[in-house]
Structures are given as C-alpha cells and as structure tokens.
Design a protein around this motif. Sequence first.
Motif, PDB file in Angstrom:
ATOM      1  N   ASN A  80       0.823  -1.221   0.000  1.00 53.17           N
ATOM      2  CA  ASN A  80       0.000   0.000   0.000  1.00 53.17           C
ATOM      3  C   ASN A  80       0.851   1.262   0.000  1.00 53.17           C
ATOM      4  OD1 ASN A  80      -2.340  -1.401  -0.202  1.00 53.17           O
ATOM      5  ND2 ASN A  80      -2.991  -1.115   1.920  1.00 53.17           N
ATOM      6  N   SER A 118       0.130   3.649  -3.043  1.00 50.49           N
ATOM      7  CA  SER A 118      -0.343   5.003  -2.775  1.00 50.49           C
ATOM      8  C   SER A 118       0.649   6.027  -3.348  1.00 50.49           C
ATOM      9  CB  SER A 118      -0.554   5.214  -1.273  1.00 50.49           C
ATOM     10  OG  SER A 118      -1.439   6.288  -1.063  1.00 50.49           O
ATOM     11  N   GLU A 151      -4.784   7.954   1.788  1.00 54.33           N
ATOM     12  CA  GLU A 151      -4.106   6.986   0.917  1.00 54.33           C
ATOM     13  C   GLU A 151      -5.013   6.627  -0.245  1.00 54.33           C
ATOM     14  OE1 GLU A 151      -4.841   3.365   3.877  1.00 54.33           O
ATOM     15  OE2 GLU A 151      -4.043   2.599   1.991  1.00 54.33           O
ATOM     16  N   SER A 202      -5.276   3.107  -2.333  1.00 52.16           N
ATOM     17  CA  SER A 202      -4.690   1.769  -2.407  1.00 52.16           C
ATOM     18  C   SER A 202      -5.825   0.762  -2.575  1.00 52.16           C
ATOM     19  CB  SER A 202      -3.924   1.477  -1.116  1.00 52.16           C
ATOM     20  OG  SER A 202      -4.850   1.171  -0.090  1.00 52.16           O
ATOM     21  N   ASP A 227      -6.894  -1.087  -0.520  1.00 48.81           N
ATOM     22  CA  ASP A 227      -7.680  -1.101   0.722  1.00 48.81           C
ATOM     23  C   ASP A 227      -8.921  -0.221   0.575  1.00 48.81           C
ATOM     24  OD1 ASP A 227      -6.192  -2.769   2.293  1.00 48.81           O
ATOM     25  OD2 ASP A 227      -5.577  -1.252   3.750  1.00 48.81           O
ATOM     26  N   TYR A 262      -3.118  -7.895  -4.017  1.00 45.48           N
ATOM     27  CA  TYR A 262      -2.483  -6.569  -4.119  1.00 45.48           C
ATOM     28  C   TYR A 262      -1.185  -6.649  -4.934  1.00 45.48           C
ATOM     29  CZ  TYR A 262      -5.608  -4.799  -0.393  1.00 45.48           C
ATOM     30  OH  TYR A 262      -6.690  -4.407   0.352  1.00 45.48           O
TER      31      TYR A 262
END
Length: 253
Positions: free
Chosen positions: A50, A54, A196, A198, A200, A229
């Motif tokens: 991440n 990001s 961020e 990402s 997520d 990911y």
Amino acid sequence: MARRKKIYEGKAKILYEGTEPGTLVQYFKDDATAFNAEKKATIEGKGVLNNRLSEFFMTGLTQIGVPNHFIKRINMREQLIRAVEIVPLEVIVRNFAAGSMAKRLGLEEGTPLPRPIVEFSYKDDALGDPLVPEEYIIAFGWATQQDMDDIVALALRVNDFMSGIMYGVGIKLIDFKIEIGRIFEGDFMRLIVADEISPDSCRLWDMKTGQKLDKDVFRRDLGNLTDAYTEVARRLGVMPNNVSPATKPTLIN
Ligand code: UDP
C-alpha cells in the motif's frame, strides 16, 4: 536518537511527526480491518504494497495537476506527507454498483451506474461512518458549499485518472474512497487529496474474469489478500524492493 513523536494511530496507518514543519511521516501497517473493525487480521506485506501503490497513484495525480499530500517515499513502509486538517468525510465515488450501495438499492453488484456518483459518509467509527447528504455537511459546518464543489471536482478528477490507469492494466474501477485535507497557505485555504489511495480503499475487478483484487478478498474470505495486491502492483509495474533484478523489466530509452 530521540524517539519520534506519534501523532495518531489508525486501523491501517500510523502518523509520526515529520522532519520539517508542516509534514508528517505516514507508516503503513500490515493490519487489515473490515466491518468497522469487527473483523481484524495481520496480513504480511500489505503495508509495503500500500505504501508503494499510494505513492504511485499520488505521484501520478501530482503529474496531472491534482493536489495531494504526498511528498516522497522514505522507505518500504513510510512516506513523507503534508500535514493537513482532515475534512471529517469519506468521499466515495462509484462507477458500478457494489457493497453498501448494491445492498441499499437491491442492485446486482457490477451494475453500471448512469454516471459516476459521489457520496459522503461522516467519519465517525462509533456511529459506523453514516452516509450523509450534502445538506447535513453544510448545516453542521463540516465543509462549506464552496468546499463541497471543490471536493466533488477533485473526486471526479481522481476517478477519471484512476479509472484510466486501471483500464490500461485490465482492471475495472468499481468504486473508491478518498479523504480530503485542508492546508493553509498564508490567508488561503486549499483542499487536497490526503490519506491513501490503495486496494484497501478501492474496489478493483479484473476486466475479463471479474476476479476481485481489493480488500473484498479479505472482507469476504476470497483468498490471499497479499497475492491480490501484488497482482495489482505487478500489472502497474510497481515493483516491491525485494523483487530480484532478473525479474524486473528493463527500461530502454
Ligand atoms: N471504503 C473505505 N473505507 C470505508 C468505507 C468504504 O475505503 O470505511 C471504500 C470501499 O473499499 C469501497 C468504497 O469505499 O471501495 C465504497 O464502499 P461501500 O460504501 O460500498 O462500503 P462497504 O461495502 O465497504 O461497507
């Protein structure tokens, strides 16, 4: 060396005092949470991915003129960012129905929306981040009408950028969440993209197979989150540091 000051610890990230005034260090943890932290796990490697992803998206946004908090990556898990005053909203942009919208409206996940829809949740874990209309936001003073116009414009630019980037690597951007921060420059206040970007905070589906490559893999127990990911990072050419040079693509000028 003096221990640096922790400013804030959230579910997936920690903020430390930065090296210069007006900056912070953002540390990406391996922790994953879902359903307002009812489901928790540590997923090895997620923070590293991440941090990189990001960085990749925020750097791209800077290059197309979308202001954001990213300054530079420091190491595998940390990046230097601009300190902002976070607007207490989750700004969600949707291109296809999924998640809470699909449930609320009884739509099949993946149904294309007539146009991108921007919606807002009030950031409050105790309340479960309730969806709020713009009228509440203005009435309660969380943001002004002018702020909201700027926030929607920013969110739609991020949407076009992210949709295009993902399209280029065979991924459909279903929806995503961003957060917005205020920075003060003399007498002026500016709104910039913060937090961020990402997997997520996005829903990413493989264009051909529909395979989920985002946090729903964790939320819905669909497999290994790090693998998902890593696949996003691989397609984007965002290589984690520990990849052996032999497998890195060679850049030819
Ligand atoms: N999202 C997020 N953080 C939140 C809530 C949502 O990053 O606290 C992201 C989520 O990953 C998805 C989009 O915002 O990409 C829309 O989420 P939705 O409202 O459908 O909520 P969910 O189904 O995740 O509860």
